[in-house]
Write a protein that holds these residues in place. Structure first.
Motif, PDB file in Angstrom:
ATOM      1  N   ARG A  73      -6.266  -2.754  -6.007  1.00  0.00           N
ATOM      2  CA  ARG A  73      -5.888  -1.760  -4.989  1.00  0.00           C
ATOM      3  C   ARG A  73      -5.443  -0.416  -5.560  1.00  0.00           C
ATOM      4  NH1 ARG A  73      -1.544  -4.293  -1.366  1.00  0.00           N
ATOM      5  NH2 ARG A  73      -3.040  -6.003  -1.378  1.00  0.00           N
ATOM      6  N   ASP A  81       0.448   4.272  -2.806  1.00  0.00           N
ATOM      7  CA  ASP A  81       0.288   5.711  -2.522  1.00  0.00           C
ATOM      8  C   ASP A  81       1.387   6.509  -3.219  1.00  0.00           C
ATOM      9  OD1 ASP A  81      -1.836   4.969  -0.937  1.00  0.00           O
ATOM     10  OD2 ASP A  81      -0.754   5.191   0.966  1.00  0.00           O
ATOM     11  N   GLN A 103       0.820  -1.223   0.000  1.00  0.00           N
ATOM     12  CA  GLN A 103       0.000   0.000   0.000  1.00  0.00           C
ATOM     13  C   GLN A 103       0.861   1.283   0.000  1.00  0.00           C
ATOM     14  OE1 GLN A 103      -3.425   0.056  -0.465  1.00  0.00           O
ATOM     15  NE2 GLN A 103      -3.087   2.262  -0.703  1.00  0.00           N
ATOM     16  N   THR A 117      -7.633   2.781  -4.705  1.00  0.00           N
ATOM     17  CA  THR A 117      -6.998   3.866  -3.933  1.00  0.00           C
ATOM     18  C   THR A 117      -7.091   5.185  -4.692  1.00  0.00           C
ATOM     19  OG1 THR A 117      -5.445   2.268  -2.999  1.00  0.00           O
ATOM     20  CG2 THR A 117      -4.848   4.586  -2.794  1.00  0.00           C
TER      21      THR A 117
END
Ligand SMILES: C[S@@+](CC[C@H](N)C(=O)[O-])C[C@H]1O[C@@H](n2cnc3c(N)ncnc32)[C@H](O)[C@@H]1O
Length: 288
Positions: free
Chosen positions: A64, A41, A37, A68
């Motif tokens: 993901r 980001d 993660q 996100t």
């Protein structure tokens, strides 16, 4: 250069190709190994993703990156993966998080995927697939589209920027605790012969032949009875820049590409003149 997740991706790919599931689906982009993660980001930050973006993740895994992008950056997006279970899981997660009106996931080979709506493309795929995707990207993505890849670069398409990211999930485990991110901006295709008109520099248009290798431009024109090579040529999205040592002096050309037209200013010693150009011949070879 690769992080321990990417080493894992390589090992898993070897298992797949070796025997384990070779008869199953051809996973040329590699098996499912999720991007941590913190790296997701960092990838979205690196591409400066925002509410106006449409993010496409090729080989989207559990979704993901696109999830996100929608949840934290208010973007829209789509993911493509060949694994139907991962696609189902990603769509279910989009519904669960109330994001299904902005993101969707589709079971499709990345080489067949429709990618032209993207303003940002994200990747975590093995080098062979990166190589396969280069030509598709140059053909199908709009100039200015940003591309971010986790750990794997293209072959001869050099990144515009590169950075490394700490991966806290890996602290204490063997191997590197960092991932590398590569970033490219799709350049406008400008290869060909252009007729450049700049009334302040002469009444006859200059025939400028441009050869393009991704962001790098080479070429020449004839001026004052001599061949004048182009220097410092580059393309950044729709912006072009190059230098020509003309009989009237060395001019820095800067301009904007719009299909088969360009326009801009050429400066020399603080003096700026306007120029326009029309493409009179597209190069026979596909611009790269
Ligand atoms: C390393 S995982 C990356 C997953 C996700 N993008 C991420 O970063 O978390 C690679 C994914 O690509 C998918 N994949 C591999 N080859 C593919 C292909 N030819 N077409 C579509 N998906 C592919 C795999 O199923 C896997 O889910």
């Amino acid at each position: 250069m690769t992080s321990s997740c990417s080493a894992l991706l390589f090992v898993a790919a070897t298992l797949f190709n070796g025997s384990l599931y070779a008869a199953d689906i051809e996973r040329t982009g590699g098996p499912y190994v999720p991007t941590p993660q913190a790296v997701v980001d960092a990838m979205l930050d690196f591409a400066k993703v925002g509410p106006k973006d449409f993010v496409i993740d090729l080989g989207s895994g559990d979704g993901r990156i696109v999830l996100t992008a929608a949840q934290r950056y208010s973007a829209r997006g789509q993911g493509f993966d060949i694994d139907p279970e991962l696609v189902g899981q990603s769509n279910a997660e989009a519904h669960k998080r109330g994001l299904a009106d902005r993101v969707s996931f589709m079971q499709q080979d990345v080489l067949q995927a429709r990618i032209d709506p993207a303003t940002v493309v994200t990747l975590y795929l093995l080098p062979g697939m990166m190589q396969n995707l280069q030509a598709k990207f140059m053909r199908e993505l709009k100039p200015g589209t940003r591309i971010v890849s986790h750990d794997f670069p293209f072959g001869d398409w050099k990144p515009d920027r590169e950075t490394s990211v700490d991966v806290p999930e890996k602290y204490g485990s063997p191997g590197q605790w960092k991932s590398t991110l590569f970033y490219w901006v799709v350049p406008a295709r400008v290869q060909g012969v252009w007729q450049v008109s700049a009334p302040a520099l002469g009444s006859e248009p200059l025939a400028l032949a441009l050869q393009q290798q991704y962001q790098v431009l080479e070429g020449s024109t004839n001026a004052g009875g001599k061949r004048v090579p182009l220097a410092g040529g580059k393309v950044d999205a729709e912006q072009v820049a190059f230098r020509l040592a003309l009989p009237a002096g060395t001019y820095e050309f800067k301009g904007v590409v719009d299909g088969d037209r360009m326009r801009g200013e050429a400066t020399q010693g603080g003096r700026a003149v306007r120029w326009t150009a029309v493409r009179s011949q597209t190069a026979p070879a596909e611009a790269r």
